[in-house]
Design a protein around this motif. Structure first.
Motif, PDB file in Angstrom:
ATOM      1  N   LYS A  48      -4.617  30.717 -25.347  1.00 52.90           N
ATOM      2  CA  LYS A  48      -5.897  30.004 -25.399  1.00 52.90           C
ATOM      3  C   LYS A  48      -6.200  29.529 -26.815  1.00 52.90           C
ATOM      4  O   LYS A  48      -6.867  28.523 -27.012  1.00 52.90           O
ATOM      5  N   ASP A  49      -5.721  30.279 -27.803  1.00 50.75           N
ATOM      6  CA  ASP A  49      -5.965  29.927 -29.202  1.00 50.75           C
ATOM      7  C   ASP A  49      -5.078  28.758 -29.633  1.00 50.75           C
ATOM      8  O   ASP A  49      -5.552  27.787 -30.214  1.00 50.75           O
ATOM      9  N   VAL A  50      -3.791  28.844 -29.313  1.00 50.58           N
ATOM     10  CA  VAL A  50      -2.842  27.899 -29.908  1.00 50.58           C
ATOM     11  C   VAL A  50      -2.685  26.604 -29.105  1.00 50.58           C
ATOM     12  O   VAL A  50      -2.549  25.514 -29.683  1.00 50.58           O
ATOM     13  N   THR A 109     -15.343  37.830 -18.514  1.00 48.14           N
ATOM     14  CA  THR A 109     -15.456  37.809 -19.975  1.00 48.14           C
ATOM     15  C   THR A 109     -14.505  38.810 -20.615  1.00 48.14           C
ATOM     16  O   THR A 109     -14.559  39.033 -21.814  1.00 48.14           O
ATOM     17  N   ASP A 140     -12.002  46.037 -25.566  1.00 47.41           N
ATOM     18  CA  ASP A 140     -10.681  45.604 -25.097  1.00 47.41           C
ATOM     19  C   ASP A 140     -10.314  46.269 -23.765  1.00 47.41           C
ATOM     20  O   ASP A 140      -9.277  45.984 -23.189  1.00 47.41           O
ATOM     21  N   LYS A 174     -10.581  41.026 -19.374  1.00 44.40           N
ATOM     22  CA  LYS A 174      -9.212  40.775 -18.919  1.00 44.40           C
ATOM     23  C   LYS A 174      -9.183  40.528 -17.415  1.00 44.40           C
ATOM     24  O   LYS A 174      -9.948  41.107 -16.658  1.00 44.40           O
ATOM     25  N   THR A 176      -3.567  33.770 -22.218  1.00 48.58           N
ATOM     26  CA  THR A 176      -4.036  35.002 -22.854  1.00 48.58           C
ATOM     27  C   THR A 176      -4.768  34.566 -24.116  1.00 48.58           C
ATOM     28  O   THR A 176      -4.805  33.368 -24.424  1.00 48.58           O
ATOM     29  N   THR A 177      -5.311  35.505 -24.879  1.00 46.68           N
ATOM     30  CA  THR A 177      -6.010  35.077 -26.101  1.00 46.68           C
ATOM     31  C   THR A 177      -5.046  34.339 -27.036  1.00 46.68           C
ATOM     32  O   THR A 177      -5.468  33.464 -27.788  1.00 46.68           O
ATOM     33  N   PHE A 178      -3.750  34.652 -26.957  1.00 45.96           N
ATOM     34  CA  PHE A 178      -2.754  33.938 -27.769  1.00 45.96           C
ATOM     35  C   PHE A 178      -2.638  32.469 -27.346  1.00 45.96           C
ATOM     36  O   PHE A 178      -2.803  31.552 -28.149  1.00 45.96           O
ATOM     37  N   GLU A 191       5.018  34.638 -25.859  1.00 50.44           N
ATOM     38  CA  GLU A 191       4.066  35.501 -26.565  1.00 50.44           C
ATOM     39  C   GLU A 191       4.739  36.841 -26.822  1.00 50.44           C
ATOM     40  O   GLU A 191       5.416  37.391 -25.951  1.00 50.44           O
ATOM     41  N   LEU A 211      -0.557  32.740 -35.874  1.00 51.35           N
ATOM     42  CA  LEU A 211      -1.701  31.931 -36.313  1.00 51.35           C
ATOM     43  C   LEU A 211      -1.603  30.535 -35.692  1.00 51.35           C
ATOM     44  O   LEU A 211      -0.629  29.819 -35.917  1.00 51.35           O
ATOM     45  N   ALA A 212      -2.619  30.145 -34.951  1.00 49.77           N
ATOM     46  CA  ALA A 212      -2.597  28.866 -34.247  1.00 49.77           C
ATOM     47  C   ALA A 212      -2.368  27.697 -35.200  1.00 49.77           C
ATOM     48  O   ALA A 212      -1.605  26.773 -34.901  1.00 49.77           O
TER      49      ALA A 212
END
Lengths: 248, 311
Positions: B96-98, B246, B240, B248, B92-94, B9, B69-70
């Protein structure tokens, strides 16, 4: 446009979850069950899109035992037009759920599918992304704002670094985060009305889905607890204690 | 043979600390290659090559990989995955997305939020907001896909020297998803997720203006600033900054909770911290049950006093 919303039955978020005596699951007998809170936000967003005139039908879908009808009735009481329950007594993991939803998507041909970003039981955060992959369509996860512009949508996503904005072509999968909206309260007359709305039940076995490889889960344990430390009386005492520990 | 592919990441300029932490998890499983997807930015591949434990760095550079972009990355990752038994990414949100998108393409289940490695195909992970820990095992007939709970692992050292290989996985990339912008909070303070020290404010702080005393103490300690969900929901600070289930999940050496009662959802985000300090006017607040040091009193006198005396 039709919108599909996926709804999962989970232990209510106010319940203190207890591990069973055998350590192979959590206690669900006599425990309050609810719609996954993130999925309620997903239902609300779909309803708001319909209320603005940009969608004409909201279909709530769920997978689980017949008890999941309760959660679908909640979605209907909120305002969904009809519901589909894919019935199964087995544990349904995210990849299996995504395959089921993909089947429903092929049948229903929605323009949008909304789901919660994760369910508060297994906390997987996978099903929406997996559905988007199988459907070969865009995904917008952890949405905190959603704006429809004809055949595309602009979505704001809550990411670790701040807010990410992406454009997606429809049809697409959107998973929703807490800040997207505040779900409406269901009123008594709506609950009565929901009883007359159509709720179709399909047996999972009728869908002809290949069962994917599944994770085996065991050894349910409470998390390691931190021990309470000491109370200090003054700021000077606190500073001394922190210096003593070497963290200042 | 066990071969792990770790997805790096980064923000286009630097690797995120989550990559080095995930590397520590990957190394416990087996020989690990690190994949860097970017548009140019060779320095990213160079820094990935310094991660201790990295056998090789695969650098996939193309214009479409400029932003994470996933839908664009997943088909490329799935292609590379053919040579590996495991594919890991940070939770991370990265990641978890991809990663679930990759797992679905591979027809494999995913283990989210790996906290510990029990064996090559068996891991501990939290469920029910961290109130229950379970052990999950991945069957032998599929790729292991997993995201790494970064608060559970220390960052790998950066004294390695892996070989860098340019790769161009042959995959059809969709144009249906387009990156528009990132609205990042511009801050001189350390990043919340990698900071060694964090000072957080809760509902007890009372207003956005009052948060200045939190910033003041944080700056004196060179700490990052966080907040409870109650403070975010009350509009004192942006989301953030939220710490908890919910928001970090962090593991700094020193965590100072100011005016935070200690709701279970907040505690989930801090329980891996080294030392926890709680400052609260309510002696019965649950936060004191897990704090290493507790101080009961008025935060509006304690926090400025603490800042002054740290001098």
């Amino acid at each position: 446009m039709k919108i599909l919303v996926c709804v999962k039955r989970v232990i209510d978020y106010n319940v203190r979850v207890q591990i069973n005596r055998q350590g192979d699951g959590v206690i669900t007998d006599g425990v309050k069950m609810s719609v996954n809170p993130f999925d309620e936000i997903a239902v609300e967003e779909a309803l708001q899109i319909r209320d603005r005139g940009d969608a004409d039908e909201i279909v709530a879908v769920s997978i689980g035992t017949s008890a999941s009808q309760q959660q679908l009735r909640t979605a209907l009481a909120m305002g969904a037009d009809r519901a589909i329950l894919v019935e199964s007594d087995d544990e349904i993991q995210p990849l299996a759920a995504a395959r089921v939803f993909h089947k429903l998507v092929e049948k229903e041909q929605p323009g949008l599918v909304f789901l919660g970003k994760q369910a508060i039981d297994d906390d997987s955060n996978q099903t929406g992304q997996m559905l988007a992959a199988l459907w070969q369509r865009p995904q917008a996860t952890s949405a905190s704002s959603f704006e429809l512009n004809g055949e595309t949508a602009r979505v704001t996503r809550e990411v670790d670094a701040g807010l990410e904005i992406i454009d997606i072509d429809l049809p697409a999968v959107v998973t929703v985060d807490l800040r997207l909206n505040e779900p409406r309260f269901v009123k008594m007359p709506d609950i009565m009305k929901a009883k007359r709305k159509p709720l179709e039940t399909i047996a999972l076995s009728e869908l002809g889905i290949d069962a994917p490889p599944a994770l085996e889960t065991k050894n349910y344990e409470p998390p390691p607890q931190r021990q309470a430390g000491i109370m200090v009386e003054t700021v000077d005492e606190l500073i001394a204690a922190l210096r003593d520990r070497g963290v200042l | 043979m066990t071969r792990v592919l770790l997805i790096a990441e980064h923000d286009g300029a630097e690797l995120n600390l989550s990559t080095a932490k995930s590397m520590s998890c990957a190394s416990q499983i087996g020989e690990t290659d690190v994949a860097v997807f970017s548009n140019g930015a060779d320095s990213l591949a160079t820094s990935a090559a310094t991660l201790a434990g990295a056998a090789r760095v695969l650098h996939a550079s193309r214009p479409e990989n400029a932003k994470p972009l996933a839908a664009v990355l997943a088909p490329q990752i799935a292609k590379l995955a053919a040579d590996y038994t495991h594919v890991l990414a940070p939770s991370t949100t990265f990641g978890k997305d991809v990663l679930p998108r990759v797992a679905a393409l591979l027809g494999a289940p995913q283990v989210s939020d790996i906290m510990s490695v029990e064996s090559e195909r068996s891991y501990k992970r939290p469920i029910y907001a961290g109130n229950v820990i379970v052990q999950v095992s991945v069957p032998d007939n599929c790729t292991v896909c997993g995201t790494v709970r970064i608060a559970s692992f220390k960052a790998a050292a950066t004294d390695g020297n892996a070989e860098i290989t340019a790769v161009s996985p042959d995959a059809d990339l969709p144009a249906h998803t387009r990156y528009i912008d990132l609205q990042a909070q511009v801050s001189e303070r350390p990043d919340l997720q990698s900071a060694m020290r964090v000072v957080s404010g809760g509902r007890g702080v009372g207003s956005a203006e009052n948060f200045e005393i939190i910033y003041g103490l944080a700056d004196k300690l060179s700490a990052a600033v966080g907040a409870s969900r109650a403070a975010v929901d009350a509009g004192y600070v942006p989301n953030d900054m939220q710490i908890g289930q919910t928001g970090k999940i962090i593991a700094p050496d020193l965590y100072i909770a100011v005016g935070i009662s200690g709701a279970i959802q907040h505690v989930t985000g801090i329980k891996d911290a080294g030392t926890i300090v709680a400052i609260n006017k309510d002696a019965e607040a649950p936060i004191f049950a897990l704090a290493d040091f507790g101080l009961v009193g008025d935060l509006f006198s304690i926090v400025p006093d603490l800042e002054k005396k740290l001098g």
